[in-house]
Design an enzyme around this catalytic site. Sequence first.
Site, PDB file in Angstrom:
ATOM      1  N   GLN A 132      57.418  30.587  37.732  1.00 14.69           N
ATOM      2  CA  GLN A 132      57.321  29.131  37.369  1.00 14.69           C
ATOM      3  C   GLN A 132      58.053  28.158  38.214  1.00 14.69           C
ATOM      4  O   GLN A 132      59.008  28.278  39.028  1.00 14.69           O
ATOM      5  CB  GLN A 132      57.843  29.031  35.947  1.00 14.69           C
ATOM      6  N   HIS A 206      55.551  39.162  28.742  1.00 11.80           N
ATOM      7  CA  HIS A 206      55.453  40.161  29.803  1.00 11.80           C
ATOM      8  C   HIS A 206      56.695  41.126  29.854  1.00 11.80           C
ATOM      9  O   HIS A 206      57.679  40.621  30.461  1.00 11.80           O
ATOM     10  CB  HIS A 206      54.952  39.556  30.922  1.00 11.80           C
ATOM     11  N   ASP A 264      48.115  38.639  32.879  1.00 11.11           N
ATOM     12  CA  ASP A 264      48.676  37.637  33.559  1.00 11.11           C
ATOM     13  C   ASP A 264      48.004  37.410  34.726  1.00 11.11           C
ATOM     14  O   ASP A 264      48.688  36.978  35.723  1.00 11.11           O
ATOM     15  CB  ASP A 264      50.459  38.172  33.807  1.00 11.11           C
TER      16      ASP A 264
END
Length: 371
Positions: A132, A206, A264
Amino acid sequence: MKIINAKVYTEAGIFEEREVCTDKEWISETSTDDVVLDGTGCYLIPGLTDVHFHGCVGKDFCDGSHESIEAMAVYEASQGITTIVPATMTLGRDMLKRICEAAASYPNDKGAILCGINMEGPFISLARKGAQNGDYVHSPDIEMFRELNAASGNLVRLLAIAPEEPGAMECIEALKDEVVLSVAHTTADYETAAEAFQKGASHVTHLYNAMSGLSHRAPGVVGAAADDEHVEAELICVGIHVHPATVRQTFKMFGDDRIILISDSMEATGMPDGEYALGGQKVIKKGNLATLADGTIAGSATNLMDCLRIAVLKMHIPLKSAVKCAAVNSAKSVGIYDQYGSITPGKKANLVLLKEEDLSTVKVILKGKAI
């Protein structure tokens, strides 16, 4: 349409050879046409639901455009993933609002059915940001979430949150009846995670990734989630993010009722090796591996159906468990199981035929039509 001779995945979580009928877009008791599909040598499973993926075929949900959503939806459907809940990244408020608005106005007329949004950022820990963008990490903010959810037409189904961050516990208590809260990208220890679950969080993003590891003296988020029977956990079965032995141990800890298989995946999925992007950051794809320039794993380059195959064929997870985790549990987790996720009369006719010997896809049926 009538599908015959296939081994059908039932609501009981087992395979039985029986006929399945469709009527227009729906699974039905009888067929109104004379189309017969022979499923000899095949399993018939519900279309999968991916509740956590970012992109594929060179497109990303964070592009904030109908064109990108449609391209992603068409690819996902072609792979047998018939319902999707794409994920945002950690971005600024204005960009997130634009993404939400694009989802709200998306016509949903091609490919996999957009059933919600997974808001993976920005309420995360900078120390565990993973791939991120740290420039946009934001303290948990109730009003900001409500503003973005309103812009999406209330499509946000999952909200990632690091419970140790200031304001996080208050956010969990305030929003627990509005959205599924998922512990994610966090430095939380066992006690903090357990408190978050007690206050209303019920999901883990996750599992094992972007959080502390499971230790005999510090069980962390994994231990707290395993201890709480109301908590479900996402698991990436690509063979990169979580070791196959750990995947098997996780199934023993959680059981197949509480695990949700996710991909993902990012925009390099379905594309050749090379340079791509995720959340405005450069990503390098080599095979199934996608990394930032510094080597940080950046999502995956594998779709959910391939994750299911890897789980079964390489990690030795029973097929019935893998289907449950990729089709049933995923649909339940985002509140769409009333229409999707099982082969039941009255639900959407989203079905996939897989060859028994290698689980390769023979046919995808989307809303009653073979594609």
